[in-house]
Design a protein around this motif. Sequence first.
Motif, mmCIF file in Angstrom:
data_model
loop_
_atom_site.group_PDB
_atom_site.id
_atom_site.type_symbol
_atom_site.label_atom_id
_atom_site.label_comp_id
_atom_site.label_asym_id
_atom_site.label_seq_id
_atom_site.Cartn_x
_atom_site.Cartn_y
_atom_site.Cartn_z
ATOM 1 N N ALA A 136 0.940 -1.135 0.013
ATOM 2 C CA ALA A 136 0.118 -0.071 0.119
ATOM 3 C C ALA A 136 0.918 1.194 0.094
ATOM 4 N N ALA A 137 1.835 1.205 0.628
ATOM 5 C CA ALA A 137 2.990 2.306 0.686
ATOM 6 C C ALA A 137 4.248 1.672 0.367
ATOM 7 N N ASN A 138 5.354 2.641 0.872
ATOM 8 C CA ASN A 138 6.782 2.201 0.577
ATOM 9 C C ASN A 138 7.100 0.979 1.504
ATOM 10 N N PRO A 139 7.083 -0.365 1.077
ATOM 11 C CA PRO A 139 7.397 -1.370 2.028
ATOM 12 C C PRO A 139 8.721 -1.183 2.812
ATOM 13 N N LEU A 140 9.617 -0.232 2.448
ATOM 14 C CA LEU A 140 10.844 -0.264 3.225
ATOM 15 C C LEU A 140 10.606 0.974 4.394
ATOM 16 N N ASN A 141 9.641 1.272 4.394
ATOM 17 C CA ASN A 141 8.970 2.175 5.447
ATOM 18 C C ASN A 141 8.532 1.275 6.811
ATOM 19 N N TRP A 142 9.423 1.250 7.935
ATOM 20 C CA TRP A 142 8.954 0.452 8.879
ATOM 21 C C TRP A 142 7.525 0.442 9.519
ATOM 22 N N THR A 143 7.048 1.795 9.536
ATOM 23 C CA THR A 143 5.696 1.988 9.942
ATOM 24 C C THR A 143 4.675 1.294 9.277
ATOM 25 N N VAL A 144 4.926 1.082 8.009
ATOM 26 C CA VAL A 144 3.943 0.213 7.056
ATOM 27 C C VAL A 144 3.959 -1.182 7.789
ATOM 28 N N TRP A 145 4.925 -1.741 8.068
ATOM 29 C CA TRP A 145 5.298 -3.034 8.681
ATOM 30 C C TRP A 145 4.779 -3.272 9.983
ATOM 31 N N VAL A 146 4.890 -2.272 10.808
ATOM 32 C CA VAL A 146 4.148 -2.157 11.957
ATOM 33 C C VAL A 146 2.472 -2.461 12.130
ATOM 34 N N LYS A 147 1.938 -1.236 10.980
ATOM 35 C CA LYS A 147 0.453 -1.415 10.844
ATOM 36 C C LYS A 147 0.105 -2.640 10.091
ATOM 37 N N TYR A 148 1.078 -3.422 9.140
ATOM 38 C CA TYR A 148 0.600 -4.503 8.730
ATOM 39 C C TYR A 148 0.475 -5.735 9.794
ATOM 40 N N LEU A 149 1.646 -5.808 10.363
ATOM 41 C CA LEU A 149 1.594 -6.921 11.536
ATOM 42 C C LEU A 149 0.616 -6.814 12.488
ATOM 43 N N TRP A 150 0.275 -5.501 13.137
ATOM 44 C CA TRP A 150 -0.415 -5.286 14.253
ATOM 45 C C TRP A 150 -1.904 -4.768 14.082
ATOM 46 N N HIS A 151 -2.281 -4.690 12.777
ATOM 47 C CA HIS A 151 -3.712 -4.243 12.383
ATOM 48 C C HIS A 151 -4.339 -4.883 11.292
ATOM 49 N N THR A 152 -3.690 -5.097 10.207
ATOM 50 C CA THR A 152 -4.033 -5.659 9.058
ATOM 51 C C THR A 152 -4.204 -7.065 9.163
ATOM 52 N N LEU A 153 -3.059 -7.785 9.510
ATOM 53 C CA LEU A 153 -3.197 -9.237 9.785
ATOM 54 C C LEU A 153 -3.923 -9.929 10.663
ATOM 55 N N PRO A 154 -4.215 -9.080 11.883
ATOM 56 C CA PRO A 154 -4.959 -9.814 12.840
ATOM 57 C C PRO A 154 -6.298 -9.768 12.445
ATOM 58 N N ARG A 155 -6.781 -8.405 11.776
ATOM 59 C CA ARG A 155 -8.053 -8.238 11.530
ATOM 60 C C ARG A 155 -8.621 -9.386 10.501
ATOM 61 N N GLN A 156 -7.542 -9.459 9.464
ATOM 62 C CA GLN A 156 -7.815 -10.468 8.444
ATOM 63 C C GLN A 156 -7.916 -11.816 9.131
ATOM 64 N N ALA A 157 -7.084 -12.139 9.961
ATOM 65 C CA ALA A 157 -7.257 -13.493 10.528
ATOM 66 C C ALA A 157 -8.346 -13.552 11.303
ATOM 67 N N ARG A 158 -9.057 -12.787 12.108
ATOM 68 C CA ARG A 158 -10.239 -12.726 12.705
ATOM 69 C C ARG A 158 -11.251 -13.489 11.792
ATOM 70 N N LYS A 159 -11.169 -13.256 10.730
ATOM 71 C CA LYS A 159 -12.208 -13.848 9.769
ATOM 72 C C LYS A 159 -12.256 -15.424 9.803
ATOM 73 N N TYR A 160 -10.964 -15.849 9.841
ATOM 74 C CA TYR A 160 -10.641 -17.123 9.902
ATOM 75 C C TYR A 160 -10.913 -17.921 11.355
ATOM 76 N N THR A 161 -9.674 -17.978 11.926
ATOM 77 C CA THR A 161 -9.764 -18.768 13.108
ATOM 78 C C THR A 161 -9.506 -18.244 14.358
ATOM 79 N N ILE A 162 -9.050 -17.074 14.616
ATOM 80 C CA ILE A 162 -8.861 -16.318 15.984
ATOM 81 C C ILE A 162 -10.025 -16.455 16.688
ATOM 82 N N ASN A 163 -10.959 -15.763 16.103
ATOM 83 C CA ASN A 163 -12.316 -16.055 16.746
ATOM 84 C C ASN A 163 -13.098 -17.125 17.092
#
Lengths: 250, 505
Positions: free
Chosen positions: A93-120
């Motif tokens: 979505a943005a520059n993948p070299l930017n560490w804030t993108v990774w933090v957002k990806y790991l902390w918000h995007t992925l867990p939210r996506q995962a909730r659809k599957y098995t986390i919930n």
Amino acid sequence: MKDVISVLTLLMVLMALGIASAKMQRYMIRLYQIQSLLLALITLLTAIGESSPATLWHTNSLLTVIPIALAIIVPPSLARATIPLTDKPPISAANPLNWTVWVKYLWHTLPRQARKYTINAMPAQQNIVLSLSVNLGLTIAAFIIAFGLSETPFIDNTSLAVSIALLLLGLSTMIHQQNITAQVMGLLMMEHGMFLAAIKAGALHALAWVFVFSLFFYIIITLTILLYLLPQLRQAATSLNVDDQRELKG
Amino acid sequence: MLALPLVAAVIPFVVKKWVRVWGWTTIIFSFLALLISGVLAVHLGDGRVLVKDNYWIYLDALSVYFILLVNLVVFTASWFINGFLTHRQQISTGYHPRLFHLFFNLFHLTMLAVPMVRNLVFLWIAVELTTVFSTILVRYRGDRKALEAAWKYIIITTTGIIFALLGTLFLLASAIPQASLDATADPLNWAWLAQPAIAKNLNPTFVELSFFFVLVGYGTKAGFAPMHTWLPDGHGEAPFPVSALLSGVLLKSALYALLRFYTIANLALAKNGTNFLPLSWLVVGLFSLGLATPFILKENRFKRVLAYHSLEHMGIIAFGIGVGTPIALFGALLHALNHALTKALMFLTYGHVRQIYAAQSVGGEISDEDIKGVLSGLPYSGILLMLGGLALVGAPPFNIFMSEFIILWAAIARPFSWAGVLSLIIFLVSITVIFIGLVRHLSRVILGPSPFKLMIESKVALAPLFLLIGVIVIFGMFVPSVPIDFLQLLNQSVHIITEGSVGVP
């Protein structure tokens, strides 16, 4: 201080009982994080109170970082692993070299996506009363074994009992829970038991470092491999239920 | 020696285009490793310890024996990598040659590290690393079955091995009181712990507890029942050169770790006159033997049958260690080598046959049921399978007959006890029934008409297997002393297991 440490170790068992009997993976992960923080606190208090030689306390306190690091790393990693390869959200979505993108990806995007599957929703086919009874039985057995041994020069009976209880409850989680990610949680719980035994048995002697770092290394490597396999397994078997992984028999 | 597999692992990333060169590099480097281990064995001579002053490495006769075993099997398996990868390329699924070479060589590296390290925690790390690298190899094909096998393999073995660390912790912590009296003491060092004067002062309760956890932990990796459940899946689904390593060497690496702990526990518990150690080995050994029997008798895929055979043979080795006399230990160690050679031969020959059959069939894949009549379709491979099978079931004049006979002899020579007689009966009945079971499976594969007409086989491709069957026959008649004095190496290893380390490094 010894009494405070004893209370904290007993609280770890309570968390373990919660993890082993949890019906929702979300709670499992939360309880695991609390357990990690308790372990970090025990490590710190043991370093301050029992370091041998006493001058080593500040070096030994650094071991506190390990359970905290695991508590931070595990939830997003597990979330990432539960998402099928095809549904993985892109990072670009943005520059993948930017560490804030990774933090957002790991902390918000992925867990939210995962909730659809098995986390919930975990296929909690287990009978909660039965699993609680078994887990309580295992905990009592651990205490009987530990207190049945004579007083040891290197580890107090309570810590030994809690360590063995965590190992047994971790094993029970791996056997009784019907989901592969729950099995990973069981493995992590066993690692907590070993960690506790290592810091208490070594009384934060130089030996404890070798053990604790071996453990940390073990869990990181194993987690990496497990998390590498999980999405592929999910893709191949369309679920992460243990019952769906029974192609190989006999 | 450790640098060789490491360099071979890196080469595919440096020389990027020539896939066959990667294969030859792996073969040459594993051959060099074998050569060096041969030199080490010769150089060991009458002495029992080769390297003792190094902080990381401790090499004695027992280490050299297991290093030889590792390199022998790895070299033979490496010969088949190019053929295997070419086949994968033709069927165009699961073809990642660089990945395969990388992890194959790293797997070799870690299996070499296991018998070399002197620190018991590093030993644990080395054993754990063998799991990590081999898991990637087990999942190599990438289909559902391979993934499931890899998953079960890593989850079961890593769970088991955590108990081995607990056992190590108990052992070392019980040594702290002694270590604190001596500034030069190193309680993580096997050679220090395995001195009779040190070991006899360890707390016996904790030594027993430690050995119990270590037996569960490394026993899971060694494939002992009831922790063996990963074994048929892992061996059955891995690429055939990897199956040869898993069965031939990986199980022995865990056995090596167990032997190191057994030595310390044996010295520590000697004064108590307890039966804990022999009883533990006998129970594990007989249980493995007993559990393998029905699975070998039932209809199953041939690779899975071979995997259950590993369970049986690990049971025989444990039985030998349980008998505990120097002759029985000699037999158990010899059996470890014999089983490694024979199982490598069987997995590699069967994999080779399967590959040729698959190449003849539509789509390049073939089911297990279609592999029959090997003797008429592929005569050389058929003969190898037949001889290897006979060796595996313990028929004379092959090597496994020799080591099983030594173990049996040692068991009979023990003072009379009803428990001894009972275990001997279970041992004999199991190996007889297993003999019948494997002969039935073998005849299904090698006899009858072949689905394809007579195929031409490359003698060069089978050369190391013919060499292997030669070694198997030689070890079936006598324990050779040229070019390597195996008899001396085995005697020295038995001495190390029973008497402990020779001195403090």
